[in-house]
Design a protein around this motif. Structure first.
Motif, PDB file in Angstrom:
ATOM      1  N   GLN A  33      41.734  39.157  56.885  1.00 57.48           N
ATOM      2  CA  GLN A  33      40.542  38.334  57.128  1.00 57.48           C
ATOM      3  C   GLN A  33      39.994  37.774  55.820  1.00 57.48           C
ATOM      4  N   ARG A  34      39.916  38.631  54.785  1.00 59.83           N
ATOM      5  CA  ARG A  34      39.434  38.168  53.481  1.00 59.83           C
ATOM      6  C   ARG A  34      40.360  37.112  52.897  1.00 59.83           C
ATOM      7  N   LYS A  35      41.667  37.338  53.075  1.00 61.43           N
ATOM      8  CA  LYS A  35      42.655  36.395  52.550  1.00 61.43           C
ATOM      9  C   LYS A  35      42.532  35.047  53.252  1.00 61.43           C
ATOM     10  N   LEU A  36      42.349  35.087  54.576  1.00 64.14           N
ATOM     11  CA  LEU A  36      42.207  33.848  55.337  1.00 64.14           C
ATOM     12  C   LEU A  36      40.957  33.086  54.909  1.00 64.14           C
ATOM     13  N   ILE A  37      39.828  33.820  54.781  1.00 63.67           N
ATOM     14  CA  ILE A  37      38.583  33.176  54.381  1.00 63.67           C
ATOM     15  C   ILE A  37      38.711  32.585  52.983  1.00 63.67           C
ATOM     16  N   ARG A  38      39.394  33.335  52.095  1.00 62.16           N
ATOM     17  CA  ARG A  38      39.548  32.857  50.723  1.00 62.16           C
ATOM     18  C   ARG A  38      40.408  31.597  50.681  1.00 62.16           C
ATOM     19  N   ASN A  39      41.391  31.507  51.582  1.00 61.99           N
ATOM     20  CA  ASN A  39      42.313  30.366  51.571  1.00 61.99           C
ATOM     21  C   ASN A  39      41.812  29.189  52.390  1.00 61.99           C
ATOM     22  N   LEU A  40      40.813  29.403  53.220  1.00 65.18           N
ATOM     23  CA  LEU A  40      40.317  28.316  54.059  1.00 65.18           C
ATOM     24  C   LEU A  40      39.810  27.173  53.198  1.00 65.18           C
ATOM     25  N   SER A  41      40.261  25.962  53.508  1.00 64.12           N
ATOM     26  CA  SER A  41      39.773  24.807  52.751  1.00 64.12           C
ATOM     27  C   SER A  41      38.543  24.194  53.409  1.00 64.12           C
ATOM     28  N   VAL A  85      33.558  21.984  52.262  1.00 65.55           N
ATOM     29  CA  VAL A  85      34.946  21.547  52.160  1.00 65.55           C
ATOM     30  C   VAL A  85      35.402  21.728  50.721  1.00 65.55           C
ATOM     31  N   ARG A  86      36.621  22.205  50.562  1.00 67.99           N
ATOM     32  CA  ARG A  86      37.136  22.451  49.214  1.00 67.99           C
ATOM     33  C   ARG A  86      36.990  21.202  48.342  1.00 67.99           C
ATOM     34  N   ARG A  87      36.455  21.404  47.143  1.00 70.07           N
ATOM     35  CA  ARG A  87      36.187  20.284  46.233  1.00 70.07           C
ATOM     36  C   ARG A  87      37.432  19.965  45.411  1.00 70.07           C
ATOM     37  N   ASP A  88      38.314  19.193  45.992  1.00 69.06           N
ATOM     38  CA  ASP A  88      39.440  18.660  45.239  1.00 69.06           C
ATOM     39  C   ASP A  88      39.570  17.187  45.604  1.00 69.06           C
ATOM     40  N   ASN A  89      40.625  16.549  45.161  1.00 68.78           N
ATOM     41  CA  ASN A  89      40.736  15.110  45.379  1.00 68.78           C
ATOM     42  C   ASN A  89      41.376  14.734  46.721  1.00 68.78           C
ATOM     43  N   GLY A 175      39.957  25.726  67.497  1.00 70.14           N
ATOM     44  CA  GLY A 175      39.357  26.098  66.218  1.00 70.14           C
ATOM     45  C   GLY A 175      40.227  27.070  65.446  1.00 70.14           C
ATOM     46  N   ASN A 176      40.848  28.016  66.155  1.00 68.02           N
ATOM     47  CA  ASN A 176      41.734  28.975  65.500  1.00 68.02           C
ATOM     48  C   ASN A 176      42.965  28.277  64.917  1.00 68.02           C
ATOM     49  N   ILE A 177      43.493  27.305  65.661  1.00 68.09           N
ATOM     50  CA  ILE A 177      44.650  26.548  65.170  1.00 68.09           C
ATOM     51  C   ILE A 177      44.266  25.787  63.895  1.00 68.09           C
ATOM     52  N   CYS A 178      43.076  25.186  63.905  1.00 64.01           N
ATOM     53  CA  CYS A 178      42.603  24.438  62.730  1.00 64.01           C
ATOM     54  C   CYS A 178      42.425  25.368  61.535  1.00 64.01           C
ATOM     55  N   ASN A 179      41.853  26.545  61.757  1.00 63.00           N
ATOM     56  CA  ASN A 179      41.654  27.487  60.658  1.00 63.00           C
ATOM     57  C   ASN A 179      42.981  27.901  60.039  1.00 63.00           C
ATOM     58  N   THR A 180      43.978  28.109  60.883  1.00 69.78           N
ATOM     59  CA  THR A 180      45.302  28.478  60.376  1.00 69.78           C
ATOM     60  C   THR A 180      45.919  27.323  59.587  1.00 69.78           C
ATOM     61  N   LEU A 181      45.830  26.126  60.141  1.00 72.85           N
ATOM     62  CA  LEU A 181      46.427  24.954  59.502  1.00 72.85           C
ATOM     63  C   LEU A 181      45.754  24.646  58.171  1.00 72.85           C
ATOM     64  N   PHE A 182      44.414  24.724  58.154  1.00 76.08           N
ATOM     65  CA  PHE A 182      43.677  24.355  56.948  1.00 76.08           C
ATOM     66  C   PHE A 182      43.494  25.530  55.995  1.00 76.08           C
ATOM     67  N   SER A 183      44.309  26.552  56.157  1.00 69.33           N
ATOM     68  CA  SER A 183      44.384  27.623  55.165  1.00 69.33           C
ATOM     69  C   SER A 183      45.775  27.675  54.538  1.00 69.33           C
ATOM     70  N   GLU A 185      47.955  25.459  52.222  1.00 65.53           N
ATOM     71  CA  GLU A 185      47.869  24.293  51.342  1.00 65.53           C
ATOM     72  C   GLU A 185      49.047  23.347  51.491  1.00 65.53           C
ATOM     73  N   SER A 186      50.242  23.900  51.588  1.00 69.07           N
ATOM     74  CA  SER A 186      51.440  23.070  51.697  1.00 69.07           C
ATOM     75  C   SER A 186      51.418  22.222  52.968  1.00 69.07           C
ATOM     76  N   LYS A 187      51.031  22.834  54.083  1.00 66.33           N
ATOM     77  CA  LYS A 187      51.001  22.114  55.360  1.00 66.33           C
ATOM     78  C   LYS A 187      49.914  21.043  55.379  1.00 66.33           C
ATOM     79  N   GLU A 188      48.723  21.402  54.916  1.00 63.02           N
ATOM     80  CA  GLU A 188      47.636  20.425  55.005  1.00 63.02           C
ATOM     81  C   GLU A 188      47.860  19.254  54.056  1.00 63.02           C
ATOM     82  N   HIS A 189      48.483  19.488  52.899  1.00 62.32           N
ATOM     83  CA  HIS A 189      48.754  18.390  51.978  1.00 62.32           C
ATOM     84  C   HIS A 189      49.722  17.376  52.578  1.00 62.32           C
ATOM     85  N   LYS A 190      50.652  17.850  53.394  1.00 61.14           N
ATOM     86  CA  LYS A 190      51.566  16.919  54.086  1.00 61.14           C
ATOM     87  C   LYS A 190      50.778  15.983  55.009  1.00 61.14           C
TER      88      LYS A 190
END
Length: 311
Positions: A33-41, A85-89, A175-183, A185-190
């Motif tokens: 859970q902590r890992k997922l929250i930390r990786n969530l964009s 939302v994660r502050r990147d470009n 919502g669960n699918i979105c959380n998985t997808l947006f955690s 990085e490789s998948k969401e960048h595509k």
């Protein structure tokens, strides 16, 4: 007597083992859970006014101005919560696409009529745009001959994930699918690179229509191609799109293009423009009634968050 003692001992050990496994499972669950929250964009909702007070402490003129802008959102616009939302470009693309997916917004009409998987092939072979090999995938500045294959994979990722999302009718499951997808990085960048490429493809189409004096095009393409830095599709790619995800976000004109291509009205609350006519801006400013609406919140026209409404 001996067998009874043995049975008691076995039961005692079983209980110890059960207790140990339960604690291990709990620790593993908490770790995941902590890992997922930390990786969530895109983070979970936080109270809007609480966020405002934490972010804009002090009595400077700017801090007071921003707190007033947040209060206006809370009381007049019914924005009660905020999703950071994660502050990147990729920030603005992430904020837009996350809302499209989490709301289950379908493909735009033009995308339902065409197979987007064929767009890279069409651009490269049918329209002879060999310069596509200079396309940059965010921080990956040069891919050369591999660009076509990478673009194809990005388009496949966008189409596959979007189909799965709109087929999921249950809001919580979506919502669960979105959380998985947006955690991931490789998948969401595509996904973001696929959207960038679609923007490029449509600019190429508009440019060809202008050259061949074909049917009228939307005025936003004329505005985009009128810039010295994007007077043709190649310069648009080299000077603008290639930097998105690496050193730049989308600018105002590209936000118009994004809303137009995805067929959504993007309402942006620009907090630094509070008390002016530019506090609320729609991208594009001309839209069809049937288009879905999504909202963004920005303090500086660079990084964007997602406002959450409650009546």
């Amino acid at each position: 007597m001996l067998s009874m003692s043995f049975l008691v001992t076995v039961i005692w050990y079983c209980r110890r083992l059960y207790s140990f496994l339960a604690q291990l499972l709990k620790r593993w669950s908490n770790y995941l859970q902590r890992k997922l929250i930390r990786n969530l964009s895109v983070l979970t909702e936080v109270d809007l006014l609480g966020y405002s007070v934490r972010e804009w402490k002090g009595e400077t003129q700017q801090a007071k101005h921003m707190r007033e802008a947040y209060e206006e959102l809370f009381w007049s616009c019914h924005v009660k919560y905020l999703r950071q939302v994660r502050r990147d470009n990729y920030c603005v693309l992430r904020a837009v696409l996350f809302q499209i997916f989490s709301q289950g917004i379908p493909f735009p009409s033009w995308m339902r009529e065409r197979d987007i998987l064929k767009l890279p092939e069409k651009l490269l072979y049918s329209q002879g745009c060999n310069w596509i090999q200079q396309y940059s995938f965010g921080p990956e500045r040069y891919t050369g001959p591999n660009a076509f294959g990478k673009l194809r994979k990005c388009m496949e990722a966008l189409k596959t994930n979007w189909i799965e999302i709109i087929a999921t009718k249950d809001h919580e499951e979506r919502g669960n699918i979105c959380n998985t997808l947006f955690s991931d990085e490789s998948k969401e960048h595509k996904l973001y690179e696929a959207i960038k490429f679609i923007m490029l493809y449509e600019v190429v189409e508009a440019y060809e229509k202008i050259k061949n004096r074909e049917e009228p095009i939307h005025n936003l393409f004329s505005l985009l191609l009128a810039r010295d830095s994007s007077s043709d599709p190649l310069s648009f790619m080299m000077n603008h799109l290639n930097s998105i995800g690496d050193s730049l976000c989308l600018d105002q004109v590209e936000l118009f293009l994004l809303g137009y291509l995805l067929e959504v009205k993007i309402r942006v609350y620009r907090l630094h423009r509070f008390n002016t006519e530019e506090f609320q801006v729609n991208y594009p400013d001309e839209y069809r009634r049937e288009w879905n609406e999504i909202s963004l919140l920005t303090e500086d026209d660079r990084y964007y968050h997602i406002p959450v409404f409650r009546t």
